[in-house]
Motif scaffolding. Structure first.
Motif, PDB file in Angstrom:
ATOM      1  N   ILE A   1     -34.725 -62.118   2.243  1.00 48.69           N
ATOM      2  CA  ILE A   1     -34.631 -61.690   3.644  1.00 48.69           C
ATOM      3  C   ILE A   1     -33.181 -61.411   4.014  1.00 48.69           C
ATOM      4  O   ILE A   1     -32.887 -60.450   4.738  1.00 48.69           O
ATOM      5  CB  ILE A   1     -35.236 -62.760   4.580  1.00 48.69           C
ATOM      6  CG1 ILE A   1     -36.748 -62.862   4.345  1.00 48.69           C
ATOM      7  CG2 ILE A   1     -34.937 -62.437   6.043  1.00 48.69           C
ATOM      8  CD1 ILE A   1     -37.416 -63.975   5.118  1.00 48.69           C
ATOM      9  N   ARG A   2     -32.258 -62.232   3.516  1.00 42.41           N
ATOM     10  CA  ARG A   2     -30.837 -61.986   3.799  1.00 42.41           C
ATOM     11  C   ARG A   2     -30.406 -60.618   3.268  1.00 42.41           C
ATOM     12  O   ARG A   2     -29.616 -59.921   3.897  1.00 42.41           O
ATOM     13  CB  ARG A   2     -29.982 -63.079   3.166  1.00 42.41           C
ATOM     14  CG  ARG A   2     -30.019 -64.400   3.902  1.00 42.41           C
ATOM     15  CD  ARG A   2     -28.942 -65.363   3.398  1.00 42.41           C
ATOM     16  NE  ARG A   2     -29.032 -66.633   4.104  1.00 42.41           N
ATOM     17  CZ  ARG A   2     -29.704 -67.686   3.654  1.00 42.41           C
ATOM     18  NH1 ARG A   2     -30.334 -67.612   2.488  1.00 42.41           N
ATOM     19  NH2 ARG A   2     -29.744 -68.799   4.349  1.00 42.41           N
ATOM     20  N   ALA A   3     -30.907 -60.249   2.098  1.00 47.94           N
ATOM     21  CA  ALA A   3     -30.568 -58.945   1.532  1.00 47.94           C
ATOM     22  C   ALA A   3     -31.085 -57.822   2.429  1.00 47.94           C
ATOM     23  O   ALA A   3     -30.381 -56.827   2.667  1.00 47.94           O
ATOM     24  CB  ALA A   3     -31.157 -58.821   0.128  1.00 47.94           C
ATOM     25  N   ILE A   4     -32.290 -57.986   2.936  1.00 45.56           N
ATOM     26  CA  ILE A   4     -32.852 -56.985   3.847  1.00 45.56           C
ATOM     27  C   ILE A   4     -32.033 -56.922   5.124  1.00 45.56           C
ATOM     28  O   ILE A   4     -31.715 -55.842   5.631  1.00 45.56           O
ATOM     29  CB  ILE A   4     -34.318 -57.324   4.174  1.00 45.56           C
ATOM     30  CG1 ILE A   4     -35.175 -57.217   2.908  1.00 45.56           C
ATOM     31  CG2 ILE A   4     -34.856 -56.420   5.273  1.00 45.56           C
ATOM     32  CD1 ILE A   4     -36.591 -57.743   3.076  1.00 45.56           C
ATOM     33  N   ALA A   5     -31.671 -58.098   5.641  1.00 51.04           N
ATOM     34  CA  ALA A   5     -30.887 -58.158   6.876  1.00 51.04           C
ATOM     35  C   ALA A   5     -29.521 -57.498   6.694  1.00 51.04           C
ATOM     36  O   ALA A   5     -29.044 -56.791   7.590  1.00 51.04           O
ATOM     37  CB  ALA A   5     -30.715 -59.611   7.318  1.00 51.04           C
ATOM     38  N   ARG A   6     -28.892 -57.711   5.538  1.00 49.75           N
ATOM     39  CA  ARG A   6     -27.598 -57.085   5.270  1.00 49.75           C
ATOM     40  C   ARG A   6     -27.729 -55.562   5.255  1.00 49.75           C
ATOM     41  O   ARG A   6     -26.874 -54.843   5.775  1.00 49.75           O
ATOM     42  CB  ARG A   6     -27.017 -57.585   3.955  1.00 49.75           C
ATOM     43  CG  ARG A   6     -26.390 -58.965   4.027  1.00 49.75           C
ATOM     44  CD  ARG A   6     -25.534 -59.247   2.797  1.00 49.75           C
ATOM     45  NE  ARG A   6     -26.335 -59.249   1.582  1.00 49.75           N
ATOM     46  CZ  ARG A   6     -26.936 -60.332   1.076  1.00 49.75           C
ATOM     47  NH1 ARG A   6     -26.816 -61.488   1.710  1.00 49.75           N
ATOM     48  NH2 ARG A   6     -27.632 -60.268  -0.030  1.00 49.75           N
ATOM     49  N   ASP A   7     -28.808 -55.079   4.657  1.00 50.51           N
ATOM     50  CA  ASP A   7     -29.027 -53.631   4.604  1.00 50.51           C
ATOM     51  C   ASP A   7     -29.151 -53.036   6.002  1.00 50.51           C
ATOM     52  O   ASP A   7     -28.730 -51.900   6.240  1.00 50.51           O
ATOM     53  CB  ASP A   7     -30.292 -53.310   3.803  1.00 50.51           C
ATOM     54  CG  ASP A   7     -30.103 -53.533   2.314  1.00 50.51           C
ATOM     55  OD1 ASP A   7     -28.939 -53.602   1.871  1.00 50.51           O
ATOM     56  OD2 ASP A   7     -31.117 -53.648   1.598  1.00 50.51           O
ATOM     57  N   TRP A   8     -29.722 -53.812   6.912  1.00 53.47           N
ATOM     58  CA  TRP A   8     -29.911 -53.340   8.288  1.00 53.47           C
ATOM     59  C   TRP A   8     -28.767 -53.763   9.201  1.00 53.47           C
ATOM     60  O   TRP A   8     -28.799 -53.495  10.407  1.00 53.47           O
ATOM     61  CB  TRP A   8     -31.237 -53.871   8.850  1.00 53.47           C
ATOM     62  CG  TRP A   8     -32.440 -53.147   8.346  1.00 53.47           C
ATOM     63  CD1 TRP A   8     -33.307 -53.558   7.372  1.00 53.47           C
ATOM     64  CD2 TRP A   8     -32.916 -51.867   8.771  1.00 53.47           C
ATOM     65  NE1 TRP A   8     -34.296 -52.630   7.170  1.00 53.47           N
ATOM     66  CE2 TRP A   8     -34.081 -51.580   8.019  1.00 53.47           C
ATOM     67  CE3 TRP A   8     -32.473 -50.941   9.725  1.00 53.47           C
ATOM     68  CZ2 TRP A   8     -34.801 -50.395   8.196  1.00 53.47           C
ATOM     69  CZ3 TRP A   8     -33.203 -49.768   9.893  1.00 53.47           C
ATOM     70  CH2 TRP A   8     -34.346 -49.502   9.133  1.00 53.47           C
ATOM     71  N   HIS A   9     -27.758 -54.461   8.666  1.00 56.48           N
ATOM     72  CA  HIS A   9     -26.618 -54.950   9.457  1.00 56.48           C
ATOM     73  C   HIS A   9     -27.085 -55.887  10.574  1.00 56.48           C
ATOM     74  O   HIS A   9     -26.641 -55.803  11.721  1.00 56.48           O
ATOM     75  CB  HIS A   9     -25.821 -53.782  10.042  1.00 56.48           C
ATOM     76  CG  HIS A   9     -25.378 -52.798   9.013  1.00 56.48           C
ATOM     77  ND1 HIS A   9     -24.408 -53.083   8.077  1.00 56.48           N
ATOM     78  CD2 HIS A   9     -25.785 -51.528   8.748  1.00 56.48           C
ATOM     79  CE1 HIS A   9     -24.234 -52.038   7.291  1.00 56.48           C
ATOM     80  NE2 HIS A   9     -25.059 -51.086   7.658  1.00 56.48           N
ATOM     81  N   VAL A  10     -27.996 -56.773  10.211  1.00 57.69           N
ATOM     82  CA  VAL A  10     -28.565 -57.731  11.161  1.00 57.69           C
ATOM     83  C   VAL A  10     -28.148 -59.143  10.766  1.00 57.69           C
ATOM     84  O   VAL A  10     -28.158 -59.494   9.586  1.00 57.69           O
ATOM     85  CB  VAL A  10     -30.105 -57.625  11.185  1.00 57.69           C
ATOM     86  CG1 VAL A  10     -30.725 -58.789  11.948  1.00 57.69           C
ATOM     87  CG2 VAL A  10     -30.526 -56.304  11.809  1.00 57.69           C
ATOM     88  N   ALA A  11     -27.761 -59.946  11.762  1.00 53.77           N
ATOM     89  CA  ALA A  11     -27.422 -61.354  11.531  1.00 53.77           C
ATOM     90  C   ALA A  11     -28.614 -62.210  11.953  1.00 53.77           C
ATOM     91  O   ALA A  11     -29.284 -61.916  12.940  1.00 53.77           O
ATOM     92  CB  ALA A  11     -26.184 -61.743  12.341  1.00 53.77           C
ATOM     93  N   LEU A  12     -28.887 -63.288  11.196  1.00 55.13           N
ATOM     94  CA  LEU A  12     -30.025 -64.162  11.469  1.00 55.13           C
ATOM     95  C   LEU A  12     -29.573 -65.596  11.696  1.00 55.13           C
ATOM     96  O   LEU A  12     -28.647 -66.079  11.042  1.00 55.13           O
ATOM     97  CB  LEU A  12     -31.006 -64.139  10.291  1.00 55.13           C
ATOM     98  CG  LEU A  12     -31.857 -62.877  10.109  1.00 55.13           C
ATOM     99  CD1 LEU A  12     -32.535 -62.905   8.751  1.00 55.13           C
ATOM    100  CD2 LEU A  12     -32.880 -62.762  11.220  1.00 55.13           C
TER     101      LEU A  12
END
Length: 205
Positions: free
Chosen positions: A16-27
C-alpha cells in the motif's frame, strides 16, 4: 470477518505504501487503527489538480477494506470541506471501519510534516529554476549587446537601443524571479527581446 496475520499485515502495508508513493499520498492512522487517513498536496485553486488529488486519496483508501460498519469523509467534492481543500491545496480523506491490524502499520506517521517537507522541496526547486532562467535572460541580453558593440557601428541609436534591451532583460529577469507576471507572457517577451536584438545585429556597417 477477514483478518490478516501480523506478517501479512506488514507485507500488505508495504504494498500500500508503494501505491501511495505513486499517487503522492501520505497515510496515517488514528484511534488505535480505527481510522486511516490519506492526504495529498496540489496547486491551490487548480480544479483539475484538486480532482486528481481527490481521486488519488480515494484510490489509496480503497486498499483498506471496510470490514466493520464505517464511513468515509473529508475534503472531497461531496463535502462542505471541498472548497477549503481547493483553496488551500490540501486534500484529506479518512475511512473508518477498516481492519485495525493493517491500519496500525501506519501508526506514528506524520503526514503533515512529510507533506510540508515535500512542499518546501518543490518550492525550492521551483525557485532555483526561476533564478536560473532569470540569469539566463540577462546573460543572453548582455552577450547580444556586446556583440552589437563589436560591430563598431557609429550609430548612437543602435547603442541606445542595445542598452534598452539590456534594461528590459533585467526587468524581465526580476519579474521571472519573483513570478510577478504570467510565465507564458514572460516567455513571449523574452522571445521578442531576442528577436529585436538579433535584428540589430543583422545591421551591417
Amino acid at each position: 470477518m477477514t483478518t490478516t496475520t501480523p506478517a501479512s499485515a506488514r507485507e500488505r502495508a508495504e504494498a500500500i505504501r508503494a501505491i501511495a508513493r505513486d499517487w503522492h499520498v501520505a497515510l496515517t492512522t488514528s484511534q488505535g487503527g480505527d481510522v486511516i487517513t490519506a492526504e495529498c498536496l496540489f496547486p491551490a485553486g487548480d480544479v483539475t489538480a484538486y480532482r486528481t488529488a481527490e481521486y488519488a486519496c480515494e484510490t489509496v483508501l480503497a486498499e483498506f477494506a471496510q470490514i466493520r460498519p464505517g464511513s468515509q469523509w473529508g475534503t472531497d467534492s461531496g463535502s462542505v470541506g471541498g472548497a477549503t481543500a481547493l483553496r488551500d491545496g490540501h486534500m484529506r480523506l479518512s475511512r473508518s471501519g477498516v481492519e485495525k491490524r493493517l491500519a496500525q502499520q501506519f501508526l506514528g506517521a506524520d503526514p503533515t510534516l512529510t507533506l510540508a517537507v515535500d512542499r518546501a522541496t518543490e518550492r525550492e526547486a521551483a525557485r532555483d529554476a526561476r533564478d536560473e532562467r532569470a540569469a539566463g535572460i540577462v546573460k543572453h541580453a548582455l552577450e547580444l549587446r556586446d556583440a552589437l558593440a563589436e560591430l563598431d557601428v557609429d550609430d548612437d541609436h543602435l547603442a541606445h537601443v542595445g542598452g534598452q534591451m539590456v534594461d528590459r532583460a533585467s526587468e524581465l529577469a526580476d519579474a521571472w524571479r519573483g513570478m510577478g507576471g504570467c510565465a507564458a507572457e514572460l516567455e513571449r517577451d523574452v522571445a521578442c527581446l531576442s528577436a529585436r536584438i538579433k535584428a540589430l545585429l543583422a545591421v551591417t556597417p
